[in-house]
Design an enzyme around this catalytic site. Sequence first.
Site, short mmCIF file in Angstrom:
data_model
loop_
_atom_site.label_atom_id
_atom_site.label_comp_id
_atom_site.label_asym_id
_atom_site.label_seq_id
_atom_site.Cartn_x
_atom_site.Cartn_y
_atom_site.Cartn_z
N CYS A 2 38.98 23.99 70.18
CA CYS A 2 37.57 23.62 70.02
C CYS A 2 36.94 24.38 68.84
CB CYS A 2 36.80 23.84 71.32
SG CYS A 2 36.01 25.43 71.51
N CYS A 5 36.25 28.08 69.39
CA CYS A 5 37.48 28.87 69.38
C CYS A 5 37.93 29.09 67.93
CB CYS A 5 38.58 28.18 70.18
SG CYS A 5 38.45 28.42 71.97
N ASP A 28 22.91 29.80 64.93
CA ASP A 28 23.16 28.35 65.07
C ASP A 28 23.03 27.69 63.69
OD1 ASP A 28 22.86 26.19 67.70
OD2 ASP A 28 22.56 25.41 65.66
N GLY A 88 23.20 17.88 78.21
CA GLY A 88 23.13 17.73 76.75
C GLY A 88 24.10 18.65 76.01
N HIS A 95 28.21 28.36 75.80
CA HIS A 95 27.38 29.13 74.87
C HIS A 95 25.97 29.24 75.42
CE1 HIS A 95 27.47 24.88 73.67
NE2 HIS A 95 26.20 25.01 73.31
N HIS A 97 22.12 29.76 74.24
CA HIS A 97 21.21 29.71 73.09
C HIS A 97 20.13 30.78 73.32
CE1 HIS A 97 22.29 25.48 71.73
NE2 HIS A 97 22.71 25.42 72.98
P1 5GP Z 1 24.88 22.31 72.76
O1 5GP Z 1 24.14 21.03 72.53
O2 5GP Z 1 26.34 22.09 73.00
O3 5GP Z 1 24.23 23.17 73.81
O4 5GP Z 1 24.70 23.14 71.44
C1 5GP Z 1 25.66 23.21 70.44
C2 5GP Z 1 25.02 23.98 69.30
O5 5GP Z 1 26.04 24.39 68.42
C3 5GP Z 1 24.00 23.17 68.50
O6 5GP Z 1 22.75 23.83 68.50
C4 5GP Z 1 24.63 23.11 67.10
O7 5GP Z 1 23.67 23.19 66.07
C5 5GP Z 1 25.57 24.30 67.10
N1 5GP Z 1 26.75 24.16 66.28
C6 5GP Z 1 27.62 23.11 66.27
N2 5GP Z 1 28.62 23.33 65.40
C7 5GP Z 1 28.39 24.55 64.85
C8 5GP Z 1 29.08 25.33 63.87
O8 5GP Z 1 30.12 24.95 63.34
N3 5GP Z 1 28.56 26.53 63.54
C9 5GP Z 1 27.40 26.99 64.12
N4 5GP Z 1 26.97 28.18 63.73
N5 5GP Z 1 26.72 26.28 65.05
C10 5GP Z 1 27.21 25.08 65.40
ZN ZN Z 2 36.79 26.98 72.77
#
Ligand code: 5GP
Ligand code: ZN
Length: 118
Positions: A2, A5, A28, A88, A95, A97
């Site tokens: 992923c 990872c 982020d 979502g 993770h 936020h």
């Molecule tokens: P989720 O919707 O899964 O709770 O949040 C995923 C978060 O990961 C989003 O806020 C998105 O902007 C962030 N994100 C996705 N890909 C990357 C990445 O490659 N690098 C960083 N720093 N953030 C990422």
């Molecule tokens: Zn992972």
Amino acid sequence: MCIFCQIVKGEIPCNKVYENDEFLAFHDINPKAPIHILVIPKEHVEKFQDTTPEMMAKITPFIQEIAKTLELDKRGYRLIVNNGDDGGQEVMHLHFHILGGTKLTWPQLAPDESKKYL
Ligand code: 5GP
Ligand code: ZN
């Protein structure tokens, strides 16, 4: 493997805030607030529903320490975990936020049907 990872392994770059043996915090890529940090376990855990009390006991002070370092502890911040499809969650690696740096809004997150529980 992923995307988070791959970040842990250094295969994809990130703007790192802080790390220890078990957890990593980084900015982020698409911030939704002046400060928007993601905190992840280095071990692949898919979602919050899969966490253990032991992991939660360790990640809590890690998050609190980051909040202090960034001086978010005094004015406040928001901690969000999107869990699974309805939650979502887009990246299927647990993770947290951390959002802050301004007075956050509290938008309606679902259609008005949520009021039926009142
Ligand atoms: P989720 O919707 O899964 O709770 O949040 C995923 C978060 O990961 C989003 O806020 C998105 O902007 C962030 N994100 C996705 N890909 C990357 C990445 O490659 N690098 C960083 N720093 N953030 C990422
Ligand atoms: Zn992972």
